[in-house]
Design an enzyme around this catalytic site. Structure first.
Site, mmCIF file in Angstrom:
data_model
loop_
_atom_site.group_PDB
_atom_site.id
_atom_site.type_symbol
_atom_site.label_atom_id
_atom_site.label_comp_id
_atom_site.label_asym_id
_atom_site.label_seq_id
_atom_site.Cartn_x
_atom_site.Cartn_y
_atom_site.Cartn_z
ATOM 1 N N SER A 10 0.831 -1.007 -0.090
ATOM 2 C CA SER A 10 -0.135 -0.128 0.099
ATOM 3 C C SER A 10 0.879 1.165 0.203
ATOM 4 O O SER A 10 1.588 1.492 -1.038
ATOM 5 C CB SER A 10 -1.028 0.143 1.231
ATOM 6 O OG SER A 10 -0.610 0.155 2.375
ATOM 7 N N HIS A 37 -2.921 -1.016 -3.057
ATOM 8 C CA HIS A 37 -4.102 -0.402 -2.313
ATOM 9 C C HIS A 37 -4.212 1.247 -3.166
ATOM 10 O O HIS A 37 -3.169 1.711 -3.357
ATOM 11 C CB HIS A 37 -3.957 -0.069 -1.005
ATOM 12 C CG HIS A 37 -4.268 -1.272 0.024
ATOM 13 N ND1 HIS A 37 -3.858 -1.249 1.072
ATOM 14 C CD2 HIS A 37 -4.570 -2.514 -0.633
ATOM 15 C CE1 HIS A 37 -4.311 -2.539 1.714
ATOM 16 N NE2 HIS A 37 -4.573 -3.249 0.690
ATOM 17 N N ASP A 129 -3.203 -5.667 5.939
ATOM 18 C CA ASP A 129 -3.807 -6.337 4.873
ATOM 19 C C ASP A 129 -2.607 -7.190 4.477
ATOM 20 O O ASP A 129 -1.577 -6.653 4.546
ATOM 21 C CB ASP A 129 -4.353 -5.606 3.847
ATOM 22 C CG ASP A 129 -5.111 -6.234 2.642
ATOM 23 O OD1 ASP A 129 -5.285 -7.549 2.938
ATOM 24 O OD2 ASP A 129 -5.059 -5.764 1.617
#
Lengths: 189, 290
Positions: A10, A37, A129
């Protein structure tokens, strides 16, 4: 034998990804599937940016796109990507850990389809995540590679992945491609 | 005989199955059971997302395996109803992918103006957010009164929510942004009345909408349409079922009718690719030309 590499990142991911793609040789045949992301409205800019630093072709994933050797696949904005053996599938199910695409969704489904012939790679990022997904990859007999949190732009995601499972290798950004070559293509080193 | 007695009693001991292989068997048995007992056919859904939803249902039911869910579902219709909801409800938003609606206004609306009467099929409409979006767009273009929108879904529960025209007030900020980016020409708040935590949409917007149950996996075509919209529904189907639905949509479109699918969906891997022309580069709006 690694048949697919799944990558999650991300915050800071763009720099890390462009570095990795720029180092991969044109003969690198193991396909990579990447979740980065990003905002749900971001258009095709990311795929163009990544393509500009890669010798391998970079594709934004469409539903049922076949997985082929020598290609980089990028999750589209606002869709989850799942792996079904020889192709990708998409879903618009609810966000997981505030993310869609979700790294866990990609990793879980890839572990289910590829088992021991899968390699999971977690790079810099600002959420947890990917930790669950990397654990699923290890449970299915695959390999786990994580960027060294100490050298990552944002340490949260790699640190969470290391805490969640027994990862095989923790390496700094510049050592990731040599490690991938060693694990996937020893003849190319 | 002697040899047999000394060897393994059952064949699997020769090669124990992986957990993954066993799960695939359990999944097939569950879907077979649901199809035979309840008549809902999930056997041709895309396996990866289906499995993910089934495992979420197993956790909610506090069970431990797909087989345990099978037992529960076959003996308890209430459990089947909960499972049906978790397998079929697709979450969506108003003016999802605003660019799609902007291009629809630009490229499709001028064609629709030439028709005295316009029939639209919105397949897999879920809770109706995108149906109301289209109604608003057509209203602003002055076409709504000559339209009839058939909005269908497999699931009666989501259809009754769609019929109510009531949505969460907290989503209105996001929907307003989408509406503006989709080329909306008014103030979005004109279309609803806020009450407590809800936004009640103007009942005028549903005057030309018929909500009804239709199962893309088993039902046939029911009319000829000028526009068919089926966005982010096909992604939940495997290639075989996708092909069935593409046939259905193709048969349901009149010549020069328009098909709209989701942003990451593609005609590329279907047998109908040659039957459509892309209306705008990169946008998933296709015109039937053959």
């Amino acid at each position: 034998m690694v048949e697919l590499i799944v990558v999650g990142t991300s915050l800071g991911g763009l720099n890390a990804l462009t570095h990795i793609l720029s180092q991969l040789p044109a003969t690198f045949s193991t396909p990579l599937a990447v979740v980065q992301h990003r905002h749900r409205d971001s258009e095709h800019l990311l795929v163009n940016l990544l393509q500009s630093s890669s010798r391998l072709p970079v594709f934004e994933i469409e539903d049922k796109l076949p997985i082929q050797p020598g290609a980089i696949y990028l999750a589209p904005a606002d869709y989850h990507v799942l792996v079904e053996r020889d192709h990708f599938a998409l879903s618009v199910d609810a966000q997981v850990l505030h993310a869609r695409p979700s790294i866990d969704v990609l990793f879980d489904s890839a572990a289910d389809s590829y088992g021991p012939s899968l390699l999971g790679l977690i790079l810099t990022g600002a959420s947890h995540d990917g930790a669950h997904g990397l654990k699923a990859i290890k449970a299915a007999g695959g390999l786990a590679l994580v960027q060294d949190p100490a050298t990552a732009e944002c340490a949260i995601m790699p640190a969470a992945a290391i805490a969640a499972t027994r990862v095989d290798y923790v390496v700094q950004l510049t050592d990731i491609v040599p490690k991938l070559l060693e694990l996937c293509h020893p003849q190319l080193r | 005989m002697l040899q047999q007695a000394a060897g393994p009693a059952v064949a699997w001991m020769l090669r124990p199955m992986t957990q993954h292989e066993r799960e695939d068997i359990e999944l097939d048995l569950l879907l077979e059971g649901i199809s035979r007992y309840y008549g809902y056919d999930f056997r041709h859904y895309a396996p990866a997302s289906l499995k993910r939803r089934i495992w979420a249902a197993i956790r909610t039911e506090q069970l431990a395996s797909i087989s345990a869910l099978q037992e529960q579902v076959l003996h308890d219709p209430a459990c089947m109803e909960r499972l049906l909801l978790s397998l079929t409800v697709n979450v969506t938003t108003m003016f999802r992918d605003p660019e799609f609606y902007r291009i629809f206004r630009e490229k499709v609306v001028p064609r629709l103006r030439t028709y005295p009467f316009i029939r639209i099929w919105h397949a897999g409409c879920s809770t109706g957010e995108e149906v109301y979006s289209m109604a608003i767009l057509l209203h602003e273009e002055g076409l709504y009164d000559r339209c009839r929108i058939y909005a269908t879904d497999i699931n009666e529960r989501v259809l009754s929510k769609a019929r109510s025209g009531i949505f969460d007030l907290s989503t209105m900020q996001e929907y307003t942004q989408n509406y503006l980016r989709a080329g909306g020409t008014r103030s979005f708040s004109e279309y609803y009345t806020a009450a407590y935590d809800h936004a009640l949409f103007n009942p005028r917007l549903k005057e030309q909408i018929t909500f009804s149950q239709h199962n893309l996996a088993t039902d046939g075509s029911f009319n000829e349409f000028n526009v068919v919209l089926c966005r982010n529904v096909l992604i939940y189907f495997n290639k075989q079922l996708q092909e069935r639905v593409h046939n259905l949509m193709y048969e349901s479109l009149g010549m020069f009718g328009v098909l709209g699918i989701g942003r990451a969906e593609s005609m590329r891997f279907t047998s109908h690719e040659q039957h459509y022309k892309e209306l705008h580069p990169g946008e998933r709006l296709y015109q039937r030309v053959v």
